[in-house]
Design a protein around this motif. Structure first.
Motif, mmCIF file in Angstrom:
data_model
loop_
_atom_site.group_PDB
_atom_site.id
_atom_site.type_symbol
_atom_site.label_atom_id
_atom_site.label_comp_id
_atom_site.label_asym_id
_atom_site.label_seq_id
_atom_site.Cartn_x
_atom_site.Cartn_y
_atom_site.Cartn_z
ATOM 1 N N LEU A 1 0.825 -1.204 0.000
ATOM 2 C CA LEU A 1 0.000 0.000 0.000
ATOM 3 C C LEU A 1 0.863 1.261 0.000
ATOM 4 O O LEU A 1 0.598 2.202 -0.746
ATOM 5 C CB LEU A 1 -0.953 0.001 1.194
ATOM 6 C CG LEU A 1 -2.021 -1.098 1.192
ATOM 7 C CD1 LEU A 1 -2.766 -1.115 2.519
ATOM 8 C CD2 LEU A 1 -2.976 -0.930 0.035
ATOM 9 N N ASN A 2 1.889 1.279 0.837
ATOM 10 C CA ASN A 2 2.786 2.437 0.889
ATOM 11 C C ASN A 2 3.493 2.654 -0.435
ATOM 12 O O ASN A 2 3.698 3.787 -0.861
ATOM 13 C CB ASN A 2 3.801 2.292 2.027
ATOM 14 C CG ASN A 2 3.236 2.740 3.347
ATOM 15 O OD1 ASN A 2 2.573 3.766 3.434
ATOM 16 N ND2 ASN A 2 3.476 1.957 4.389
ATOM 17 N N TYR B 1 -2.962 0.766 9.150
ATOM 18 C CA TYR B 1 -3.778 1.170 7.994
ATOM 19 C C TYR B 1 -4.535 2.456 8.303
ATOM 20 O O TYR B 1 -4.660 3.331 7.437
ATOM 21 C CB TYR B 1 -4.749 0.044 7.622
ATOM 22 C CG TYR B 1 -5.676 0.400 6.495
ATOM 23 C CD1 TYR B 1 -5.281 0.241 5.171
ATOM 24 C CD2 TYR B 1 -6.953 0.910 6.743
ATOM 25 C CE1 TYR B 1 -6.129 0.574 4.122
ATOM 26 C CE2 TYR B 1 -7.805 1.242 5.702
ATOM 27 C CZ TYR B 1 -7.388 1.075 4.397
ATOM 28 O OH TYR B 1 -8.232 1.418 3.365
ATOM 29 N N GLN B 2 -5.035 2.575 9.515
ATOM 30 C CA GLN B 2 -5.796 3.763 9.899
ATOM 31 C C GLN B 2 -4.961 5.042 9.753
ATOM 32 O O GLN B 2 -5.512 6.111 9.539
ATOM 33 C CB GLN B 2 -6.299 3.641 11.342
ATOM 34 C CG GLN B 2 -7.445 2.650 11.463
ATOM 35 C CD GLN B 2 -7.889 2.464 12.901
ATOM 36 O OE1 GLN B 2 -7.079 2.189 13.786
ATOM 37 N NE2 GLN B 2 -9.175 2.617 13.138
ATOM 38 N N LYS B 3 -3.648 4.921 9.844
ATOM 39 C CA LYS B 3 -2.764 6.086 9.756
ATOM 40 C C LYS B 3 -2.402 6.453 8.316
ATOM 41 O O LYS B 3 -1.875 7.532 8.071
ATOM 42 C CB LYS B 3 -1.483 5.827 10.550
ATOM 43 C CG LYS B 3 -1.748 5.654 12.039
ATOM 44 C CD LYS B 3 -0.489 5.273 12.777
ATOM 45 C CE LYS B 3 -0.810 4.998 14.231
ATOM 46 N NZ LYS B 3 0.355 4.484 14.958
ATOM 47 N N LEU B 4 -2.680 5.552 7.376
ATOM 48 C CA LEU B 4 -2.362 5.831 5.975
ATOM 49 C C LEU B 4 -3.290 6.911 5.444
ATOM 50 O O LEU B 4 -4.451 6.995 5.829
ATOM 51 C CB LEU B 4 -2.527 4.577 5.116
ATOM 52 C CG LEU B 4 -1.590 3.415 5.367
ATOM 53 C CD1 LEU B 4 -1.946 2.245 4.452
ATOM 54 C CD2 LEU B 4 -0.140 3.817 5.162
ATOM 55 N N GLU B 5 -2.755 7.703 4.521
ATOM 56 C CA GLU B 5 -3.561 8.727 3.869
ATOM 57 C C GLU B 5 -3.424 8.555 2.363
ATOM 58 O O GLU B 5 -2.321 8.584 1.835
ATOM 59 C CB GLU B 5 -3.097 10.123 4.294
ATOM 60 C CG GLU B 5 -3.367 10.405 5.762
ATOM 61 C CD GLU B 5 -2.980 11.820 6.162
ATOM 62 O OE1 GLU B 5 -2.941 12.701 5.282
ATOM 63 O OE2 GLU B 5 -2.712 12.017 7.346
ATOM 64 N N LYS C 1 -15.557 -4.079 15.792
ATOM 65 C CA LYS C 1 -16.241 -2.784 15.828
ATOM 66 C C LYS C 1 -15.291 -1.624 16.095
ATOM 67 O O LYS C 1 -15.599 -0.484 15.787
ATOM 68 C CB LYS C 1 -17.346 -2.794 16.882
ATOM 69 C CG LYS C 1 -18.492 -3.701 16.511
ATOM 70 C CD LYS C 1 -19.527 -3.741 17.614
ATOM 71 C CE LYS C 1 -20.611 -4.753 17.291
ATOM 72 N NZ LYS C 1 -21.569 -4.883 18.381
ATOM 73 N N GLU C 2 -14.112 -1.910 16.656
ATOM 74 C CA GLU C 2 -13.135 -0.869 16.986
ATOM 75 C C GLU C 2 -12.295 -0.451 15.777
ATOM 76 O O GLU C 2 -11.523 0.500 15.871
ATOM 77 C CB GLU C 2 -12.188 -1.370 18.086
ATOM 78 C CG GLU C 2 -12.883 -1.755 19.368
ATOM 79 C CD GLU C 2 -11.938 -2.439 20.350
ATOM 80 O OE1 GLU C 2 -10.718 -2.191 20.283
ATOM 81 O OE2 GLU C 2 -12.439 -3.216 21.176
ATOM 82 N N TYR C 3 -12.424 -1.157 14.666
ATOM 83 C CA TYR C 3 -11.544 -0.959 13.525
ATOM 84 C C TYR C 3 -12.342 -0.737 12.243
ATOM 85 O O TYR C 3 -13.527 -0.994 12.194
ATOM 86 C CB TYR C 3 -10.618 -2.175 13.363
ATOM 87 C CG TYR C 3 -9.676 -2.324 14.519
ATOM 88 C CD1 TYR C 3 -8.493 -1.606 14.566
ATOM 89 C CD2 TYR C 3 -9.994 -3.146 15.599
ATOM 90 C CE1 TYR C 3 -7.625 -1.714 15.644
ATOM 91 C CE2 TYR C 3 -9.128 -3.258 16.682
ATOM 92 C CZ TYR C 3 -7.952 -2.541 16.696
ATOM 93 O OH TYR C 3 -7.104 -2.656 17.762
ATOM 94 N N PRO C 4 -11.644 -0.293 11.181
ATOM 95 C CA PRO C 4 -12.333 -0.034 9.906
ATOM 96 C C PRO C 4 -12.610 -1.318 9.118
ATOM 97 O O PRO C 4 -12.191 -1.467 7.978
ATOM 98 C CB PRO C 4 -11.352 0.883 9.170
ATOM 99 C CG PRO C 4 -10.013 0.426 9.649
ATOM 100 C CD PRO C 4 -10.232 0.085 11.115
#
Length: 144
Positions: free
Chosen positions: A46-47, A80-84, A109-112
Motif C-alpha cells: 500500500l505504501n 492502515y488507519q494512519k495511511l492517507e 467494531k473498533e476498527y475499519p
C-alpha cells in the motif's frame, strides 16, 4: 455488479491465500488479485502505491485474516488507519476468519472493518459481500 480492478488477500497461510486467490479469479470478480502473508507486507504494498502515486493500484477490497499468530491482523488495521490516500473511504476491508465469535465481533467494531467472511471462502459468501459493498445495495451492515 462491476468487476473490481484490485483485491488483496492477507493471510499467513500461503496455501489458503493461494486457494482463495484461485477461487476469486475463477469467479471473475477482479482483474487482479494479490496475496501477501503478513500485515507488514500488505502495508509495504500500500505504501508503495501511495509513494509512487499509483493509488489506482490500491485494492478496492482487502480480505484480512485477523487471527494470525505472528502478525495479528489488528496490527495491520492500526497502521492502515494512519495511511492517507485518495478514496481510502471506498476501500472495503473484510475480516477473513475461521470463526466469528462474539468476542471477535466486538473487537471488529473498533476498527475499519466493513464485513467479515468465514473461511473457507464460498461462492455464497463472496457474492453476498460483493452485493453488499459493490452493487449499490445500501444494506452495508456487517452480516450477523
Amino acid at each position: 455488479m462491476d468487476k473490481l480492478s484490485q483485491i488483496l488477500i492477507i493471510d499467513d497461510d500461503p496455501l489458503t491465500g493461494f486457494l482463495h486467490k484461485k477461487f476469486i479469479k475463477r469467479h471473475g470478480v477482479p482483474h487482479q488479485v494479490e496475496t501477501v502473508s503478513s500485515g507488514e507486507q500488505a502495508l509495504q504494498l500500500l505504501n508503495s502505491c501511495i509513494q509512487t502515486k499509483n493509488e489506482d493500484k490500491i485494492p478496492q477490497l482487502i480480505f484480512l485474516e485477523v487471527d494470525m499468530p505472528f502478525d495479528d491482523g489488528f496490527n495491520f488495521l492500526r497502521a492502515y488507519q494512519k495511511l492517507e490516500f485518495k478514496d481510502k473511504d471506498s476501500v472495503v476491508i473484510a475480516a477473513l476468519t475461521c470463526s466469528v465469535s462474539s468476542k471477535l465481533k466486538n473487537r471488529i467494531k473498533e476498527y475499519p472493518i466493513h464485513d467479515y467472511v468465514e473461511k473457507p471462502l464460498t461462492e455464497e459468501g463472496l457474492f453476498a459481500l460483493m452485493k453488499r459493498h459493490f452493487s449499490g445495495d445500501k444494506n452495508k451492515e456487517i452480516k450477523s
